[in-house]
Design an enzyme around this catalytic site. Sequence first.
Site, PDB file in Angstrom:
ATOM      1  CG  ASP A   9      -0.248   0.235   2.484  1.00  8.52           C
ATOM      2  OD1 ASP A   9      -1.051   0.421   3.457  1.00  8.52           O
ATOM      3  OD2 ASP A   9       0.938  -0.423   2.714  1.00  8.52           O
ATOM      4  CG  ASP A  14       4.143  -0.271   1.798  1.00  8.72           C
ATOM      5  OD1 ASP A  14       3.680   0.451   2.890  1.00  8.72           O
ATOM      6  OD2 ASP A  14       3.363  -1.352   1.847  1.00  8.72           O
ATOM      7  CG  ASN A  38       0.659   3.230   4.461  1.00  8.61           C
ATOM      8  OD1 ASN A  38       0.185   3.401   5.585  1.00  8.61           O
ATOM      9  ND2 ASN A  38       1.528   2.402   4.151  1.00  8.61           N
ATOM     10  CB  THR A 122       3.750  -4.669   3.351  1.00 12.17           C
ATOM     11  OG1 THR A 122       3.657  -4.101   1.797  1.00 12.17           O
ATOM     12  CG2 THR A 122       4.806  -5.819   3.181  1.00 12.17           C
ATOM     13  CG  PHE A 164      -3.047   1.576   8.506  1.00 13.61           C
ATOM     14  CD1 PHE A 164      -2.684   0.992   7.358  1.00 13.61           C
ATOM     15  CD2 PHE A 164      -3.845   2.524   8.561  1.00 13.61           C
ATOM     16  CE1 PHE A 164      -3.213   1.514   6.212  1.00 13.61           C
ATOM     17  CE2 PHE A 164      -4.377   3.240   7.682  1.00 13.61           C
ATOM     18  CZ  PHE A 164      -4.084   2.495   6.320  1.00 13.61           C
ATOM     19  CG  ASN A 165      -1.147  -3.270   6.943  1.00 16.51           C
ATOM     20  OD1 ASN A 165      -1.409  -2.201   6.386  1.00 16.51           O
ATOM     21  ND2 ASN A 165       0.074  -3.864   7.069  1.00 16.51           N
ATOM     22  CG  HIS A 239       5.725  -1.358  10.933  1.00 17.98           C
ATOM     23  ND1 HIS A 239       5.605  -1.636  12.025  1.00 17.98           N
ATOM     24  CD2 HIS A 239       5.299  -0.019  10.973  1.00 17.98           C
ATOM     25  CE1 HIS A 239       5.442  -0.967  13.102  1.00 17.98           C
ATOM     26  NE2 HIS A 239       5.288   0.230  12.462  1.00 17.98           N
ATOM     27  CG  ASP A 240       5.271  -2.601   5.276  1.00 19.49           C
ATOM     28  OD1 ASP A 240       4.938  -1.496   4.421  1.00 19.49           O
ATOM     29  OD2 ASP A 240       4.612  -3.213   6.011  1.00 19.49           O
TER      30      ASP A 240
HETATM   31  O1  RIB Z   1       0.792  -0.988  10.759  1.00 20.17           O
HETATM   32  C1  RIB Z   1       2.045  -0.824  10.032  1.00 20.17           C
HETATM   33  C2  RIB Z   1       1.586  -1.302   8.519  1.00 20.17           C
HETATM   34  O2  RIB Z   1       0.384  -0.393   8.266  1.00 20.17           O
HETATM   35  C3  RIB Z   1       2.788  -1.109   7.753  1.00 20.17           C
HETATM   36  O3  RIB Z   1       2.504  -1.865   6.355  1.00 20.17           O
HETATM   37  C4  RIB Z   1       2.538   0.451   7.119  1.00 20.17           C
HETATM   38  O4  RIB Z   1       3.125   0.450   5.759  1.00 20.17           O
HETATM   39  C5  RIB Z   1       0.785   0.388   7.011  1.00 20.17           C
HETATM   40  O5  RIB Z   1       0.604  -0.066   5.751  1.00 20.17           O
HETATM   41 CA    CA Z   2       2.301  -1.040   4.284  1.00 25.17          CA
END
Ligand code: RIB
Ligand code: CA
Length: 314
Positions: A9, A14, A38, A122, A164-165, A239-240
């Site tokens: 995203d 990412d 995002n 991701t 978030f994802n 994270h990603d």
């Molecule tokens: O919570 C973190 C995730 O949410 C990561 O993938 C960040 O890029 C957002 O997409």
């Molecule tokens: Ca992401």
Amino acid sequence: MQPIILDVDMGVDDALAIMLALQSPEVELLGISTVFGNVPLNQATRNALQVLELMGRDEIPVYVGAGEPLVRKLVHAAAVHGESGLGDAVLPDPEMLPAGNALDFLIEGIQARPGEVIVVATGPLTNLALVEKKQPGILDQARRVLVMGGALAEAGNITPVSEFNSFADPHAFHQLIKAETNMSLIPLDVTHQLGLAAETIAARLAGRDDAIARFIRESTRTVIAFEQEHYNYAGVHLHDPAAVALGIDSSLFEMETLVLDVETMGELTTGQVVVDRRPFSDEEERQGYPVDCAMKVDVDRLMHMFEHRVLGGE
Ligand code: RIB
Ligand code: CA
């Protein structure tokens, strides 16, 4: 080489995940599929094209996926990643065009090499839920589906309990978990241990004024400012890139199978990953579905891998 498809995203992390994949000799990046998250879908697709061109890899195709979640309303994360999704970085308009539809690409890419392809997701899981609905069982034909998402024992990042994802499309997340696809989850519980400090970025890029170094400085600046303001942390969480790292070297993580599900309706809890830890003598009584979860990570080894391969230096 490990064939990988990235479903992204296209926020800053990412982009860093794409860079890690491209800088890893173990990885054959088959293509990138984009999804809203995002940033809106069109921006995510533009960002993916721009990052591939920045890296000199315009032979890698980008495919366009879902622009909105299955059920809930659209949500983005411009506060974290900036309106463009790539922070303050300004890249040339992409010359590449998208190669086609992400759902067809994901299905055909997996089917072409049964049992070989690792899909690394991701962003929100809308694309993966749609391909599983279009072609039931297709994700089981992948070698693995690695998902950055969820907060298990860790606090959320978009709400007190949701990552978030999973928050952005909880129905997609739930459908994939219920389908018991061969998914491995990389939750905030491990990715919040993977902080790349602003001073490390500065030190690793010292003296460099090439386009890639400028991009890393300018894109991460926005996320660092957000983390500093809200969490008093001067850095970026990987994270990603962590999900890509699992596809490169599974020994970096310790996995645990947990029985869990995702809240899709709660006013306060939408997107929360609910783990059933009740010590039933019969595990069948637990509520939810078994999912392979990354619960520990070799922080030093993963951070060194990322810094060496993406930022350069030893
Ligand atoms: O919570 C973190 C995730 O949410 C990561 O993938 C960040 O890029 C957002 O997409
Ligand atoms: Ca992401």
